[in-house]
Design a protein around this motif. Sequence first.
Motif, short mmCIF file in Angstrom:
data_model
loop_
_atom_site.label_atom_id
_atom_site.label_comp_id
_atom_site.label_asym_id
_atom_site.label_seq_id
_atom_site.Cartn_x
_atom_site.Cartn_y
_atom_site.Cartn_z
N LEU A 202 0.83 -1.21 0.00
CA LEU A 202 0.00 0.00 0.00
C LEU A 202 0.86 1.26 0.00
O LEU A 202 2.00 1.24 0.48
CB LEU A 202 -0.90 0.02 1.24
CG LEU A 202 -1.94 -1.09 1.35
CD1 LEU A 202 -2.62 -1.02 2.72
CD2 LEU A 202 -2.96 -1.01 0.23
N SER A 203 0.27 2.33 -0.47
CA SER A 203 0.95 3.63 -0.40
C SER A 203 0.97 4.08 1.06
O SER A 203 0.25 3.54 1.91
CB SER A 203 0.20 4.66 -1.24
OG SER A 203 -1.05 4.98 -0.64
N ALA A 204 1.77 5.08 1.36
CA ALA A 204 1.87 5.60 2.72
C ALA A 204 0.50 6.08 3.21
O ALA A 204 0.12 5.83 4.36
CB ALA A 204 2.89 6.72 2.80
N GLU A 205 -0.26 6.75 2.36
CA GLU A 205 -1.58 7.24 2.74
C GLU A 205 -2.53 6.08 3.02
O GLU A 205 -3.30 6.11 3.98
CB GLU A 205 -2.15 8.14 1.63
CG GLU A 205 -3.56 8.65 1.89
CD GLU A 205 -3.68 9.59 3.07
OE1 GLU A 205 -4.83 9.85 3.49
OE2 GLU A 205 -2.66 10.08 3.59
N GLU A 206 -2.49 5.06 2.19
CA GLU A 206 -3.34 3.89 2.41
C GLU A 206 -2.96 3.16 3.69
O GLU A 206 -3.84 2.71 4.43
CB GLU A 206 -3.26 2.94 1.21
CG GLU A 206 -3.90 3.50 -0.05
CD GLU A 206 -3.60 2.67 -1.28
OE1 GLU A 206 -4.50 2.53 -2.13
OE2 GLU A 206 -2.47 2.15 -1.41
N ARG A 207 -1.67 3.07 3.99
CA ARG A 207 -1.23 2.44 5.24
C ARG A 207 -1.69 3.25 6.45
O ARG A 207 -2.09 2.70 7.47
CB ARG A 207 0.29 2.26 5.26
CG ARG A 207 0.76 1.11 4.40
CD ARG A 207 2.22 0.75 4.66
NE ARG A 207 3.13 1.87 4.59
CZ ARG A 207 3.70 2.32 3.48
NH1 ARG A 207 3.48 1.73 2.33
NH2 ARG A 207 4.52 3.34 3.52
N ARG A 208 -1.68 4.57 6.33
CA ARG A 208 -2.15 5.43 7.41
C ARG A 208 -3.63 5.16 7.67
O ARG A 208 -4.06 5.01 8.82
CB ARG A 208 -1.94 6.90 7.06
CG ARG A 208 -2.31 7.86 8.19
CD ARG A 208 -2.35 9.30 7.73
NE ARG A 208 -3.39 9.55 6.75
CZ ARG A 208 -4.70 9.63 7.02
NH1 ARG A 208 -5.14 9.47 8.23
NH2 ARG A 208 -5.58 9.87 6.06
N LYS A 209 -4.42 5.06 6.60
CA LYS A 209 -5.84 4.78 6.74
C LYS A 209 -6.07 3.39 7.32
O LYS A 209 -6.97 3.19 8.15
CB LYS A 209 -6.55 4.93 5.40
CG LYS A 209 -6.66 6.36 4.93
CD LYS A 209 -7.33 6.45 3.58
CE LYS A 209 -7.42 7.89 3.09
NZ LYS A 209 -8.05 7.98 1.76
N LEU A 210 -5.28 2.42 6.90
CA LEU A 210 -5.39 1.07 7.43
C LEU A 210 -5.06 1.05 8.92
O LEU A 210 -5.77 0.43 9.71
CB LEU A 210 -4.47 0.11 6.68
CG LEU A 210 -4.41 -1.33 7.19
CD1 LEU A 210 -5.79 -1.99 7.14
CD2 LEU A 210 -3.39 -2.14 6.39
N ALA A 211 -4.02 1.76 9.32
CA ALA A 211 -3.65 1.82 10.73
C ALA A 211 -4.78 2.45 11.56
O ALA A 211 -5.10 1.98 12.65
CB ALA A 211 -2.35 2.60 10.91
#
Length: 64
Positions: A13-22
Amino acid sequence: MSFTEVQTQAAALSAEERRKLAAFLTMLRMKETGEWEDTTKPEAQDRTGWVSLEEARQRLLGQS
């Protein structure tokens, strides 16, 4: 899907997608522990003493 597959997909995932996942996983955990209800009550919305993200960054980095 196995946990290993989930980890592989998450790593892609992109950094933004990982942030949303977290954030999503944090919300799930808070719901499991009962913390979610406590933090979403209207009386929990008092933001006295909160600082902006920029101010927090400056404080953490020791900048003025």
